[in-house]
Design an enzyme around this catalytic site. Structure first.
Site, PDB file in Angstrom:
ATOM      1  N   ARG A  87     -13.914  11.686  -3.150  1.00 17.95           N
ATOM      2  CA  ARG A  87     -13.702  12.905  -3.921  1.00 17.95           C
ATOM      3  C   ARG A  87     -12.202  13.068  -4.152  1.00 17.95           C
ATOM      4  O   ARG A  87     -11.397  12.417  -3.493  1.00 17.95           O
ATOM      5  CB  ARG A  87     -14.244  14.100  -3.128  1.00 17.95           C
ATOM      6  CG  ARG A  87     -15.733  13.966  -2.918  1.00 17.95           C
ATOM      7  CD  ARG A  87     -16.340  15.335  -2.829  1.00 17.95           C
ATOM      8  NE  ARG A  87     -17.577  15.252  -2.070  1.00 17.95           N
ATOM      9  CZ  ARG A  87     -17.974  16.183  -1.203  1.00 17.95           C
ATOM     10  NH1 ARG A  87     -17.211  17.246  -0.989  1.00 17.95           N
ATOM     11  NH2 ARG A  87     -19.105  16.065  -0.571  1.00 17.95           N
ATOM     12  N   GLY A 110     -16.384  22.056   2.494  1.00 17.31           N
ATOM     13  CA  GLY A 110     -17.342  21.234   1.757  1.00 17.31           C
ATOM     14  C   GLY A 110     -16.670  20.264   0.814  1.00 17.31           C
ATOM     15  O   GLY A 110     -17.310  19.472   0.145  1.00 17.31           O
ATOM     16  N   LYS A 113     -13.001  17.330   3.870  1.00 17.72           N
ATOM     17  CA  LYS A 113     -11.775  17.175   4.659  1.00 17.72           C
ATOM     18  C   LYS A 113     -11.961  16.209   5.822  1.00 17.72           C
ATOM     19  O   LYS A 113     -11.097  15.385   6.087  1.00 17.72           O
ATOM     20  CB  LYS A 113     -11.326  18.537   5.200  1.00 17.72           C
ATOM     21  CG  LYS A 113     -10.630  19.398   4.170  1.00 17.72           C
ATOM     22  CD  LYS A 113      -9.933  20.598   4.814  1.00 17.72           C
ATOM     23  CE  LYS A 113     -10.915  21.596   5.395  1.00 17.72           C
ATOM     24  NZ  LYS A 113     -11.720  22.314   4.358  1.00 17.72           N
ATOM     25  N   SER A 114     -13.117  16.350   6.514  1.00 15.22           N
ATOM     26  CA  SER A 114     -13.237  15.574   7.757  1.00 15.22           C
ATOM     27  C   SER A 114     -13.198  14.073   7.513  1.00 15.22           C
ATOM     28  O   SER A 114     -12.664  13.317   8.320  1.00 15.22           O
ATOM     29  CB  SER A 114     -14.519  15.960   8.497  1.00 15.22           C
ATOM     30  OG  SER A 114     -15.618  15.872   7.605  1.00 15.22           O
ATOM     31  N   CYS A 411      34.149 -35.522   1.532  1.00  8.78           N
ATOM     32  CA  CYS A 411      32.700 -35.561   1.331  1.00  8.78           C
ATOM     33  C   CYS A 411      32.132 -34.137   1.242  1.00  8.78           C
ATOM     34  O   CYS A 411      32.411 -33.285   2.064  1.00  8.78           O
ATOM     35  CB  CYS A 411      32.048 -36.297   2.491  1.00  8.78           C
ATOM     36  SG  CYS A 411      30.241 -36.190   2.482  1.00  8.78           S
ATOM     37  N   CYS A 436      32.258 -38.955  -2.353  1.00  9.92           N
ATOM     38  CA  CYS A 436      32.022 -40.217  -1.647  1.00  9.92           C
ATOM     39  C   CYS A 436      31.857 -41.377  -2.628  1.00  9.92           C
ATOM     40  O   CYS A 436      32.016 -42.532  -2.256  1.00  9.92           O
ATOM     41  CB  CYS A 436      30.791 -40.113  -0.754  1.00  9.92           C
ATOM     42  SG  CYS A 436      31.079 -39.159   0.746  1.00  9.92           S
TER      43      CYS A 436
HETATM   44 ZN   LIG Z   1      29.639 -37.436   0.592  1.00 14.38          ZN
END
Ligand SMILES: [Zn+2]
Ligand SMILES: *[C@@H]1O[C@H](CO)[C@@H](O)[C@H](O)[C@H]1NC(C)=O
Ligand SMILES: *[C@@H]1O[C@H](CO)[C@@H](O)[C@H](O)[C@H]1NC(C)=O
Ligand SMILES: *[C@@H]1O[C@H](CO)[C@@H](O)[C@H](O)[C@H]1NC(C)=O
Ligand SMILES: *[C@@H]1O[C@H](CO)[C@@H](O)[C@H](O)[C@H]1NC(C)=O
Length: 606
Positions: A87, A110, A113-114, A411, A436
């Site tokens: 609801r 009614g 809520k519960s 590197c 490298c």
């Molecule tokens: Zn390297």
């Protein structure tokens, strides 16, 4: 007259760049404006209609998200309460309470809520009760319990059950995920983690596993103490990704040349392969996407300002290889697990090495070879720098990144490793980085005089009350730009502009120059000023050196860092020679001096 024309041309160029920057900012602001306007209108509409969203705390806000409990709630409604639907306001209320928040519900008798507290009890409390019961049940099949540190810190009930489980020898192992959160030295400290020390004190026979993706030794030691672990092994998986090829290239100053360079890669060695291009801004990402599309490449852009549907669409099409390239900002990150990404190109440098490692690391998840190419442009230093100006160690992190780009002898793996407290030697690289792959020798060049000249220019500008952008400084050095900013007798070395830029970047990293920011209402502008170390030059004996490529007949052909490996590879694949060789003549290398302003620093200790 020619000289004046030069000067006008170059000032125009400077103006163009500023216009461009302001226009980017304008776009950003317009976008923000439209988002904000939309939000405000939404709020007005909602309040007119008596509903609302994030502007207040009314029930509609709870109607938006998909909560993890949705399936369970529906189930209980239909199977336990035998009802077909909720609801009005029931589900909203349940959502709020399931999210652990307080709610007052006003509803006529009614109205139902519960149900609003009975149903959550079934979906959550019951489960907790069941877990608590299972913990002490000798015949339980329960093997694992996921629990937040908050719970251990606060729930006496849970601790008492653990105690029972321990005595029954059913509790044998503790796993602490994100263990770096224990330590205040970590980047993600969470106070409730401190409470976890009680586990080992209270349950000494258990064994503990701590897990984390990022932590320095310092943080681990601290975490160990907090968790009351006396002795422990520490296993650290290497951050090295041996299948990634790292490369830094000079960023062409001309946009068309740059796009051409990228297109050549995508249509050449990455033909039919998947990749990502990372850009500095949303604007960049959109422009690059359009340029690539115009040249027939299946590219899509991705950034934070797109609609979620559009983002998903780009991601999905890329994952399905309908798009070859995603041109993205750093917003493209979470949840990207495409294994066969063969290249990650950085259109601009990242704001830190940690960011670079993470972004480039999206390549080659399948352990097959993949390339990480970073385009290094002088202007980007200042774009990024203006962006990170408010961050605590933002500039320092950026300078580490710049230092990586400037370093074309060491590197790349060794350089990256330094940021993760690791040592990788260059043999482990296996020639999987540009530096490298080079076969050239270096020499130290005395560049003291250049520094003195630049300082003369800056001093004069200061006296004239003029601030110099990096662009204006170079122009003046090269005898271009406004004549009042030039200094008689200062002549730049006869080197390509890129080399002059690298010299200036070198002085910046070494703190002979420094950045000075100016905040306008629209943008942050970075100017160059005389740096703290400049006074060392008061001594005639002070020498500044920089490593440069040794000029010999043979390496004149070999060419630069950027070009070498990639051009070789391209030639092999494309079976033709590249016309770009000449363009990237670049004779400078950064020096081997120790005090590159950017010192090694760990995220966790920052
Ligand atoms: Zn390297
Ligand atoms: C409450 O959460 C459910 C489950 O995620 C969601 O489908 C629903 O839209 C939310 N409903 C309301 C009214 O807040
Ligand atoms: C813990 O280990 C000690 C020594 O092995 C043993 O004497 C003790 O009974 C164990 N206690 C529990 C609860 O497992
Ligand atoms: C370096 O250059 C400066 C300025 O030209 C000069 O005074 C100095 O003697 C040079 N030093 C060395 C070691 O070459
Ligand atoms: C390059 O990196 C190495 C290793 O950190 C360092 O020793 C060297 O000084 C750096 N070179 C330059 C030019 O910064």
């Amino acid at each position: 007259l020619t000289e004046e024309l030069d000067s006008v041309t170059s000032e125009l160029h400077a103006v163009d760049i500023q216009i461009q920057e302001l226009m980017e900012r304008q776009q950003e602001l317009l976008q923000k404006k439209s988002v904000l306007t939309k939000k405000i209108n939404q709020c007005l509409e909602d309040s007119d209609a008596g509903t609302s969203n994030e502007c207040d705390s009314s029930p509609a806000a709870w109607n938006k998200e998909d909560f993890p409990w949705s399936g369970k709630v529906k189930d209980a409604l239909q199977n336990v309460f035998k009802l077909q639907k909720f609801r009005p306001l029931q589900l909203e209320t349940i959502n709020v309470t399931m999210a652990g928040k307080e709610v007052f519900l006003v509803m006529p008798t009614g109205g139902g809520k519960s149900l609003c507290y009975q149903l959550p009890a079934l979906c959550s409390d019951e489960h907790v009760k069941w877990v608590h019961a299972e913990m002490v049940n000798k015949n339980s099949k329960l093997k694992l319990i996921y629990v937040t540190p908050e719970k251990i810190a606060k729930s006496k009930m849970f601790m008492s059950r653990l105690e029972k489980a321990y005595e029954a020898r059913r509790f044998t192992r503790i796993a602490v995920d994100e263990v770096h959160c224990c330590s205040q030295w970590g980047h993600d400290f969470r106070p409730d983690y401190k409470a976890l020390g009680i586990l080992k004190r209270q349950f000494p026979n258990t064994s503990l596993i701590g897990l984390t993706a990022t932590a320095t030794n310092h943080v681990l030691k601290d975490a160990q103490k907090i968790l009351c672990v006396e002795k422990c092994f520490t296993f650290t998986a290497s951050f090295n990704r041996p299948n990634l090829y790292y490369e830094v290239r000079q960023k062409p100053s001309n946009t068309e040349d740059f796009i051409e360079d990228i297109v050549k890669l995508i249509n050449g060695r990455y033909k039919g392969q998947s990749g990502i291009i990372y850009c500095f801004s949303q604007k960049d990402s959109e422009q690059v996407t359009v340029s690539l599309q115009n040249l027939g490449i299946h590219a899509g852009s991705y950034h934070a300002n797109m609609e979620p549907e559009d983002k998903t669409k780009v991601h999905t099409r890329w994952s399905a290889n309908e798009l070859q390239v995603v041109v993205a900002t750093v917003a493209f990150g979470m949840g990207i697990d495409k294994p066969d990404v063969r290249f990650v190109i950085h259109h601009s440098m990242s704001k830190s090495m940690e960011n670079y490692y993470q972004e480039s690391g999206r390549a080659g998840r399948d352990d097959m070879r993949a390339d990480c190419i970073l385009y290094y442009g002088f202007g980007d230093i200042f774009r990024v720098s203006s962006m990170v100006v408010m961050e605590n160690v933002g500039q320092q992190k950026l300078y580490e990144m710049v230092s990586y780009c400037q370093n074309i002898s060491k590197c790349r793996r060794v350089l990256i490793a330094q940021h993760f407290d690791e040592v990788w030697n260059s043999e482990a690289c296996n020639k999987m980085c540009d530096n490298c792959c080079k076969d050239i020798s270096f020499e130290k060049k005395n560049i003291t005089e250049y520094c003195r000249d630049l300082i003369k220019i800056l001093k004069q500008a200061e006296e004239l009350n003029e601030k110099l952008t990096p662009l204006k400084l170079i122009d003046s050095w090269m005898g271009k730009g406004a004549s009042k900013l030039r200094v008689a007798g200062v002549v730049a070395p006869v080197l390509p502009r890129e080399d002059l830029e690298k010299i200036i970047a070198h002085f910046l990293l070494q703190q002979y120059l420094k950045e000075d920011y100016s905040f306008t209402a629209y943008a942050t502008i970075s100017y160059l000023k005389i740096g703290p170390k400049a006074n060392l030059l008061n001594s005639e004996a002070h020498v500044i050196t920089m490593q440069v490529k040794k000029r010999t007949q043979s390496n004149f052909k070999v060419e630069t860092s950027e070009a070498y490996h990639s051009e070789q590879a391209d030639k092999k694949r494309e079976g033709k020679t590249s016309g770009n060789f000449q363009k990237s003549t670049n004779m400078l290398q950064q020096s081997g001096s120790k005090n590159t302003g950017a010192k090694k620093r760990k995220i966790d200790d920052a």
